[in-house]
Enzyme design. Sequence first.
Site, PDB file in Angstrom:
ATOM      1  N   ASP A  38       0.400  -9.699 -11.930  1.00 42.78           N
ATOM      2  CA  ASP A  38       0.066  -8.293 -11.743  1.00 42.78           C
ATOM      3  C   ASP A  38      -0.770  -7.868 -12.957  1.00 42.78           C
ATOM      4  O   ASP A  38      -0.901  -8.608 -13.934  1.00 42.78           O
ATOM      5  CB  ASP A  38       1.324  -7.440 -11.572  1.00 42.78           C
ATOM      6  CG  ASP A  38       0.994  -6.131 -10.856  1.00 42.78           C
ATOM      7  OD1 ASP A  38      -0.195  -5.794 -10.746  1.00 42.78           O
ATOM      8  OD2 ASP A  38       1.912  -5.424 -10.421  1.00 42.78           O
TER       9      ASP A  38
HETATM   10  C1  BGC Z   1      -0.334  -2.949  -9.254  1.00 39.21           C
HETATM   11  C2  BGC Z   1      -0.721  -3.974  -8.205  1.00 39.21           C
HETATM   12  C3  BGC Z   1      -2.200  -3.890  -7.957  1.00 39.21           C
HETATM   13  C4  BGC Z   1      -2.915  -4.150  -9.262  1.00 39.21           C
HETATM   14  C5  BGC Z   1      -4.412  -4.170  -9.136  1.00 39.21           C
HETATM   15  C6  BGC Z   1      -1.185  -3.063 -10.490  1.00 39.21           C
HETATM   16  O1  BGC Z   1      -0.990  -1.996 -11.365  1.00 39.21           O
HETATM   17  O2  BGC Z   1       1.036  -3.097  -9.562  1.00 39.21           O
HETATM   18  O3  BGC Z   1       0.011  -3.776  -7.026  1.00 39.21           O
HETATM   19  O4  BGC Z   1      -2.563  -4.797  -6.959  1.00 39.21           O
HETATM   20  O5  BGC Z   1      -2.568  -3.142 -10.182  1.00 39.21           O
HETATM   21  O6  BGC Z   1      -4.928  -2.922  -8.931  1.00 39.21           O
END
Ligand code: BGC
Length: 768
Positions: free
Chosen positions: A306
């Site tokens: 993530d």
């Molecule tokens: C989120 C993810 C997301 C990623 C990219 C993160 O802050 O938890 O679910 O896909 O950002 O935007």
Amino acid sequence: MHSGYQVLLIFRHMKRSNFLITLLTGALVLSSCVSNKPAERADEIDKKVNALLAQMTIEEKVGQMVQYNGFYDATGPAPSEGNAQEKYDNLKKGGVGSFLNVRGAKQVRALQKIAVEETRLGIPLIFGLDVIHGHKTLSPIPLAESASWDMQAIKKSARVAAIEASAIGINWTFAPMVDIYRDARWGRVMEGAGEDPYLGAKIGVARIKGFQGDDLSAHNTIAACAKHFAGYGFVEAGKEYNTVDFGTSTLYNIVLPPFKAAVDADVKTVMNAFNIVNGVPSTGNKFLQRDILKGKWGFKGYVISDWASGAEMVNHGFAADLKEASLHAAEAGCDMDMESYTYVNHLVDLVEEGKVNVSIVDEAVGRILRVKYELGLFDDPYKYCDEAREKELLYHDDHQAAALDMAHKSVVLLKNEGGILPLAKDQKKIAVIGALADDKTSMLGSWRIGSDDGTAVSVLEGLNKHTANYTYAKGADVVAGDVNFVFHLNENTTDKSGFKEAIQLAKKSEVVVMVLGEHGFHSGEARSRTKIDLPGVQQQLLEEVYKVNQNIVLVLTNGRPLALPWAADNIPAIVETWQLGTQSGNAIADVLFGAYNPSGKLPMSFPRSVGQCPIYYNKFSTGRPVNAEKNVFWSHYTDEENDPLYAFGYGLSYTTFEYADLKIDDANPKAIKVSVKVTNTGGVSGEEVTQLYIRDKAASVVRPIKELKGFEKYTLAANESKEVTFTLTDAELGFYDNQGNFIVEPGMFDVMVGTSSVKGLSGSFELK
Ligand code: BGC
């Protein structure tokens, strides 16, 4: 998630990297061609992957494991100022495998051209984006879609999202979120399928099939990503990014099943999570990623971290520094790093120092390259970069039709006393009250990175198609001032100056439609709330209007379950419309005037008060579940009921369904048949979702008091009947023990078939 502030930020960034943009986009005119090649066989792809790996330097290999945020956008804490040049230089060296947040056929083509034509090996980039409930045309938020219990419609919605996203250069979405959660305080409940792992798994699979289609190498299908592996939905007290702590029974039976279903459905990628599981951050969690996901389940795709979750292992106290974080992540099976800069800065050194075995890197890169081959990117790296297709497909009429269908099916009728709904076609003197009725942005919901503000059909616009007999008064805003929820929270409003006009209007009206709820950015990532009521002064507005006219239809729009006990007691009609996306107002007006008969069922329990959170239907019995002794020593609150305000699976229709003739045939323990006769007794055609729940009465690891194990959605004409039959096999009757083995134990089971998790016909059988 565009707001003035974000646009400003983008502009600021654009100025800084202006020379880069010119470099990247200038004079890059290349013909676009669409690959019609059929999907290649896995073994052929493996051969190609191995041949390519054999040519790669360690720097190029690690490069494939690096994902950068795009040059002009950010969905998380922005990378260190001014590192665009560094990213650009690294891209040219073959040091980048993927970008996120780069979108638009032209932008994608510009970066892809560098990767393909200027690097030594010309390996194409894969472009990821959070296409969560559509790109330009927005479907309802995922939680709302889940209320449809309609897998075909949900699959279609994801298909539409993939068609639009693939037309703007995107070939990978960070969806579906298949986290199970039980706490409405958590803002991200809007992004998933609710509290139940059985329903959640089915919905996750429908979404994956919609995104990935039948042929991943087609130009309009994209790789999906099951996230967040694992347990992110269990953040304590619903507080974003918080600690997670659950036992193995919950891990195996609640958290993991939707991910297992996603892997079985051939999801191409999995995103790990911000949270710890058993004290080990998910990104550095070998047990989750290597033993379970890649080992036991045989997952063939790749794992992405993530956003900065690799680096955050230092904050968690799991890694002493970023280099150690890089080591832990690689060893644990995290194949690609999103914006942590751990791999790009440290992984080559770790391999050269002998601390990380090169086979770990080879395995990760092999997985990433395989998905790129499967997408057909090596055949035609520009297949997603067709500006003509982009123009033609965004906001396409067919997509609007699918979004409207999905929006209709997502509405849940919570209360309809005295048949106040549907409104008569010639209903006179309708008052419409509430700022959200005249809002063309909020109902688009959260997680809508590519969308345009002001593109939702408002409730007033929807009503215009049915009636001219309404008058509108705002009453009160939801938030104070311009909404700027992207990086900061606005204050909820305290301004009651519009109350008077609204009350006077209500006084002289026959029926009052009040559109109240949350702003679209009250939910989503980092949008946890401790109060899950109507924000601002909306509850007061509701009560003041009620004093002068009780004939109120409350249209709720919100991204999470709200606790509204006063409304549930007093308001005769309540319609849960969540945030229904582009077609919001049309869908809502169709429901209010009976052009569509609501059929949604709640995918998440609605609490009576926030103090009941977490609250979910598939709970365990305690040792003291009831107050047989009529004393205080049983599992309860002294000031609140135990049950929710509206239960999981609950939802009304303008017609009624009667259940009769429950039959259980347990002659074959491998296929127990349960059937029921359902009759539409309410005089109009309607859709019903018949649900089957079981309870394993005594097991070696205790089982919930109810577990959804089957459902069917169908339409019945007035007075029509249907026999609905379910077959229970080992898959439905078994469970995971505390070592993660799936076991089936003989013994007594209760079964309930009905219209919700709390209403139906019950029987029992013995599994021999
Ligand atoms: C989120 C993810 C997301 C990623 C990219 C993160 O802050 O938890 O679910 O896909 O950002 O935007």
